[in-house]
Design a protein around this motif. Sequence first.
Motif, PDB file in Angstrom:
ATOM      1  N   GLN A  49       3.555   2.738   6.325  1.00  0.00           N
ATOM      2  CA  GLN A  49       2.155   2.405   6.347  1.00  0.00           C
ATOM      3  C   GLN A  49       1.927   1.246   7.453  1.00  0.00           C
ATOM      4  OE1 GLN A  49      -0.800   3.630   5.103  1.00  0.00           O
ATOM      5  NE2 GLN A  49      -0.157   4.730   3.665  1.00  0.00           N
ATOM      6  N   MET A  50       0.773   1.444   8.154  1.00  0.00           N
ATOM      7  CA  MET A  50       0.641   0.375   9.136  1.00  0.00           C
ATOM      8  C   MET A  50      -0.366  -0.856   8.542  1.00  0.00           C
ATOM      9  SD  MET A  50       2.338   1.278  11.710  1.00  0.00           S
ATOM     10  CE  MET A  50       1.586   0.120  12.937  1.00  0.00           C
ATOM     11  N   ALA A  51      -0.281  -1.812   9.012  1.00  0.00           N
ATOM     12  CA  ALA A  51      -0.896  -3.089   8.619  1.00  0.00           C
ATOM     13  C   ALA A  51      -2.588  -2.921   9.012  1.00  0.00           C
ATOM     14  CB  ALA A  51      -0.560  -4.509   9.259  1.00  0.00           C
ATOM     15  N   PRO A  52      -3.312  -3.302   8.243  1.00  0.00           N
ATOM     16  CA  PRO A  52      -4.937  -3.083   8.307  1.00  0.00           C
ATOM     17  C   PRO A  52      -5.437  -3.192   9.536  1.00  0.00           C
ATOM     18  CG  PRO A  52      -4.348  -4.342   6.279  1.00  0.00           C
ATOM     19  CD  PRO A  52      -2.972  -4.322   6.980  1.00  0.00           C
ATOM     20  N   GLN A  53      -4.668  -3.846  10.284  1.00  0.00           N
ATOM     21  CA  GLN A  53      -5.413  -4.403  11.584  1.00  0.00           C
ATOM     22  C   GLN A  53      -5.156  -3.034  12.701  1.00  0.00           C
ATOM     23  OE1 GLN A  53      -3.786  -6.278   9.940  1.00  0.00           O
ATOM     24  NE2 GLN A  53      -4.626  -8.502  10.185  1.00  0.00           N
ATOM     25  N   MET A  54      -4.127  -2.332  12.210  1.00  0.00           N
ATOM     26  CA  MET A  54      -3.810  -1.014  13.118  1.00  0.00           C
ATOM     27  C   MET A  54      -4.133   0.221  12.459  1.00  0.00           C
ATOM     28  SD  MET A  54      -2.439  -3.176  15.287  1.00  0.00           S
ATOM     29  CE  MET A  54      -1.849  -1.657  16.395  1.00  0.00           C
ATOM     30  N   HIS A  55      -5.032   0.022  11.260  1.00  0.00           N
ATOM     31  CA  HIS A  55      -5.001   1.179  10.415  1.00  0.00           C
ATOM     32  C   HIS A  55      -5.910   2.518  11.080  1.00  0.00           C
ATOM     33  CE1 HIS A  55      -5.195   3.249   6.619  1.00  0.00           C
ATOM     34  NE2 HIS A  55      -6.319   3.245   6.517  1.00  0.00           N
ATOM     35  N   SER A  56      -6.794   2.128  12.265  1.00  0.00           N
ATOM     36  CA  SER A  56      -7.405   2.999  12.986  1.00  0.00           C
ATOM     37  C   SER A  56      -6.422   3.915  13.801  1.00  0.00           C
ATOM     38  CB  SER A  56      -8.216   2.477  13.951  1.00  0.00           C
ATOM     39  OG  SER A  56      -7.497   1.821  14.964  1.00  0.00           O
ATOM     40  N   GLN A  57      -5.152   3.574  13.938  1.00  0.00           N
ATOM     41  CA  GLN A  57      -4.261   4.317  14.509  1.00  0.00           C
ATOM     42  C   GLN A  57      -3.620   5.592  13.537  1.00  0.00           C
ATOM     43  OE1 GLN A  57      -1.112   2.781  16.643  1.00  0.00           O
ATOM     44  NE2 GLN A  57      -2.470   1.135  17.392  1.00  0.00           N
ATOM     45  N   ARG A  78       0.752  -1.317  -0.151  1.00  0.00           N
ATOM     46  CA  ARG A  78       0.103  -0.013   0.028  1.00  0.00           C
ATOM     47  C   ARG A  78       0.776   1.259   0.101  1.00  0.00           C
ATOM     48  NH1 ARG A  78      -2.651  -1.341   4.004  1.00  0.00           N
ATOM     49  NH2 ARG A  78      -2.036   0.230   5.587  1.00  0.00           N
ATOM     50  N   ALA A  79       2.169   1.354   0.737  1.00  0.00           N
ATOM     51  CA  ALA A  79       2.838   2.351   0.851  1.00  0.00           C
ATOM     52  C   ALA A  79       3.490   2.681  -0.622  1.00  0.00           C
ATOM     53  CB  ALA A  79       4.084   2.119   1.809  1.00  0.00           C
ATOM     54  N   GLY A 108       5.039  12.269   6.680  1.00  0.00           N
ATOM     55  CA  GLY A 108       6.352  12.606   6.216  1.00  0.00           C
ATOM     56  C   GLY A 108       6.588  13.314   4.814  1.00  0.00           C
ATOM     57  N   HIS A 109       7.748  13.593   3.913  1.00  0.00           N
ATOM     58  CA  HIS A 109       7.555  13.841   2.673  1.00  0.00           C
ATOM     59  C   HIS A 109       7.092  12.793   1.893  1.00  0.00           C
ATOM     60  CE1 HIS A 109      10.543  16.758   3.843  1.00  0.00           C
ATOM     61  NE2 HIS A 109      11.498  15.938   4.423  1.00  0.00           N
ATOM     62  N   GLY A 110       5.878  13.312   1.222  1.00  0.00           N
ATOM     63  CA  GLY A 110       5.363  12.297   0.337  1.00  0.00           C
ATOM     64  C   GLY A 110       4.343  10.988   0.900  1.00  0.00           C
ATOM     65  N   LEU A 111       4.169  11.496   2.295  1.00  0.00           N
ATOM     66  CA  LEU A 111       3.445  10.168   3.109  1.00  0.00           C
ATOM     67  C   LEU A 111       1.916  10.432   2.665  1.00  0.00           C
ATOM     68  CD1 LEU A 111       4.850  10.185   6.659  1.00  0.00           C
ATOM     69  CD2 LEU A 111       5.391   8.781   4.670  1.00  0.00           C
ATOM     70  N   GLY A 112       1.434   9.200   2.628  1.00  0.00           N
ATOM     71  CA  GLY A 112      -0.012   9.069   2.267  1.00  0.00           C
ATOM     72  C   GLY A 112      -0.847   7.875   3.123  1.00  0.00           C
ATOM     73  N   GLY A 113      -2.241   8.195   3.161  1.00  0.00           N
ATOM     74  CA  GLY A 113      -2.682   7.306   4.120  1.00  0.00           C
ATOM     75  C   GLY A 113      -3.582   6.173   3.399  1.00  0.00           C
TER      76      GLY A 113
END
Length: 399
Positions: free
Chosen positions: A381-389, A371-372, A394-399
Amino acid sequence: MELHIPTVLILMGLVSATTAILLAAGGFRGKRDGHVLWALALALHATTFILFGLRGKIGYFTSVVIANGLLATGFALATEGMFQYQQKKAPHLWLWLPVPAAVLAASLLADNFPARFTALAFIPALQGSIFLAVLYRGRRTTGGRGQYLVSVGVLTLVPVMLLLAFLGATGQIDMGSAMASGYLQALALFLGVAAMLAIGSGGILMVRERAKDQSQLFAIEDPLTGLANRRRLDEVLGKEWARTNREGKPLALVMLEIDLFSGFKKRYGQKATDECLKSVADVLRSGSRRPGDLAAHYRGDEFLLILPNTDAAIAQQLTETLRESLASLDIEHESSPTGQVTLSAGVAAMTHGSYKSAESLLLAAQTALQRATHNGGNQVQMAPQMHSQALVQGHGLGG
């Protein structure tokens, strides 16, 4: 039956020559581990003893000047080899000063036997002491049993040479008795033979121990990056997974990938590619120094971190720090939007059995990494189970 000193000296030379051959043959090929220098040192000492034994049958210059020059050269090479074995930089000037000193003493003191004998006995004693000091200072990194055999040999040799120097200085040995049979000469030669056998055997054992250590290391270490390889990764992950289930403590996995690495390889070539991978490995190594942390080269341009006792927030923060650390190196990458080499990462953290197996935890980290990269790269990126956090930006970071 009287001991024939010249014959014993020649036999000592043959013993040293045999040990030199065994040491050269038993070395760990392809590595600068000191064994070649030790073999050369023993070969020179073998030549020295043979020349000593031929005293009276060959000229003074060869049997004394050249022989003592070779003896001092052998000690210098042996100490250089110890520095090389310990992977330290040698003070070359100080190690080699005794060589011209021995040659000058043998040449200038030709008509003064007591002074010459004293000087030519003291110089190898000094060189042996230096060798012992180097071995002692690096004993913890040297490891193995071979170093103790070498130490015993040199510790035997140095006092013998110091005793001979003292006897020469006090006039208790003269030119007429130096090569004659006697209790003192017999004792000195016996100890000399024992010392050379111990030194040679210890050197062979050290080289074999190093080769064994290297073989074991290669079984668990990636040769290019120096990080753990897949075999070591699987072993540690299995152990940490079992420990996490047993103790209920958190466990985090981080999978990282160099962004647009195929373009980097095409543009900059194999050498730059290898250097880039090493730079990434250095960054990951510096960021995983806690006990139990493991950085591994997963495959190609992918890396993996195993972080025991680490929850999602800490793993996320650590990974972002690593991403920024690599960016700060400013490694040129024309195919990248930022113009430099960057990392994407996926983080998966397990707490209270949130993943059913180590494989599912690894798959979650891989999915987060995908996904990243699909979101433009250069992000965590965090794993889906932790996606609520909250996701780290940062530079170019996306959700």
